[in-house]
Design a protein around this motif. Structure first.
Motif, PDB file in Angstrom:
ATOM      1  N   TYR A 166       0.842  -1.204   0.000  1.00  0.00           N
ATOM      2  CA  TYR A 166       0.000   0.000   0.000  1.00  0.00           C
ATOM      3  C   TYR A 166       0.876   1.252   0.000  1.00  0.00           C
ATOM      4  O   TYR A 166       0.677   2.168  -0.790  1.00  0.00           O
ATOM      5  N   GLU A 172      -9.658  -8.171   2.439  1.00  0.00           N
ATOM      6  CA  GLU A 172      -8.992  -7.738   1.206  1.00  0.00           C
ATOM      7  C   GLU A 172      -9.650  -8.368  -0.020  1.00  0.00           C
ATOM      8  O   GLU A 172      -9.824  -7.706  -1.040  1.00  0.00           O
ATOM      9  N   TRP A 192     -12.871  -6.530  -0.642  1.00  0.00           N
ATOM     10  CA  TRP A 192     -12.585  -5.233  -1.240  1.00  0.00           C
ATOM     11  C   TRP A 192     -12.273  -5.384  -2.727  1.00  0.00           C
ATOM     12  O   TRP A 192     -12.748  -4.611  -3.547  1.00  0.00           O
ATOM     13  N   ASP A 224      -8.701   3.580  -2.175  1.00  0.00           N
ATOM     14  CA  ASP A 224      -8.136   2.806  -1.069  1.00  0.00           C
ATOM     15  C   ASP A 224      -7.363   3.766  -0.175  1.00  0.00           C
ATOM     16  O   ASP A 224      -6.410   4.397  -0.610  1.00  0.00           O
ATOM     17  N   GLY A 237     -12.051   2.193   2.526  1.00  0.00           N
ATOM     18  CA  GLY A 237     -12.126   2.461   1.103  1.00  0.00           C
ATOM     19  C   GLY A 237     -13.439   3.155   0.800  1.00  0.00           C
ATOM     20  O   GLY A 237     -14.386   3.089   1.585  1.00  0.00           O
ATOM     21  N   ILE A 245      -5.119   4.690  -4.900  1.00  0.00           N
ATOM     22  CA  ILE A 245      -4.573   4.324  -3.600  1.00  0.00           C
ATOM     23  C   ILE A 245      -3.955   5.603  -3.044  1.00  0.00           C
ATOM     24  O   ILE A 245      -3.000   6.135  -3.622  1.00  0.00           O
TER      25      ILE A 245
END
Length: 132
Positions: free
Chosen positions: A8, A93, A96, A110, A115, A129
């Motif tokens: 991430y 995860e 998502w 994200d 999110g 992200i």
């Protein structure tokens, strides 16, 4: 979870790397103020809710205000949803990933702990992200 967080952090962008005016405005008007939200100690002690509940309430209120303040962008048929704990375990995860890959979801953001997904059929499909 550590490896997931490192991935991430490597992919996450700050607001000045965003090429979408909608996402940039959302970042400045919703995400930055919400993530700097810190309830007063007395509010936390008096209330049975947790800091997370207060944070998500504030985030939801800011997002709702943002949507209402932009009637030229958001239509009545649009749907926006905040999804909590998107990286808390492999199951979350996977959920998502399924959500953001759904054909109705056109924009997903994200923010590690949560999110945001947008069902807005006139947008092209994008995933961001963000460092928040």
């Amino acid at each position: 979870m550590i490896i997931s967080y490192l991935r991430y952090r490597l992919k996450a962008q700050g607001k000045y790397h965003l090429h979408s005016p909608l996402v940039f405005d959302l970042y400045e008007k919703v995400l930055e103020p919400a993530t700097s939200f810190r309830p007063k100690r007395s509010e936390v002690e008096k209330s049975p809710t947790t800091n997370d509940d207060l944070f998500y309430d504030d985030l939801d209120n800011r997002l709702t205000d943002f949507i209402h303040d932009n009637p030229l962008i958001f239509k009545d048929e649009d749907a926006v949803m905040i999804v909590k704990d998107i990286h808390r375990g492999k199951k979350n995860e996977a959920q998502w990933e399924r959500l953001k890959n759904d054909e109705k979801v056109r924009l997903s953001i994200d923010c590690w702990k949560f999110g945001i997904i947008f069902d807005m059929d006139r947008l092209k499909k994008e995933h961001y992200i963000l460092k928040v």
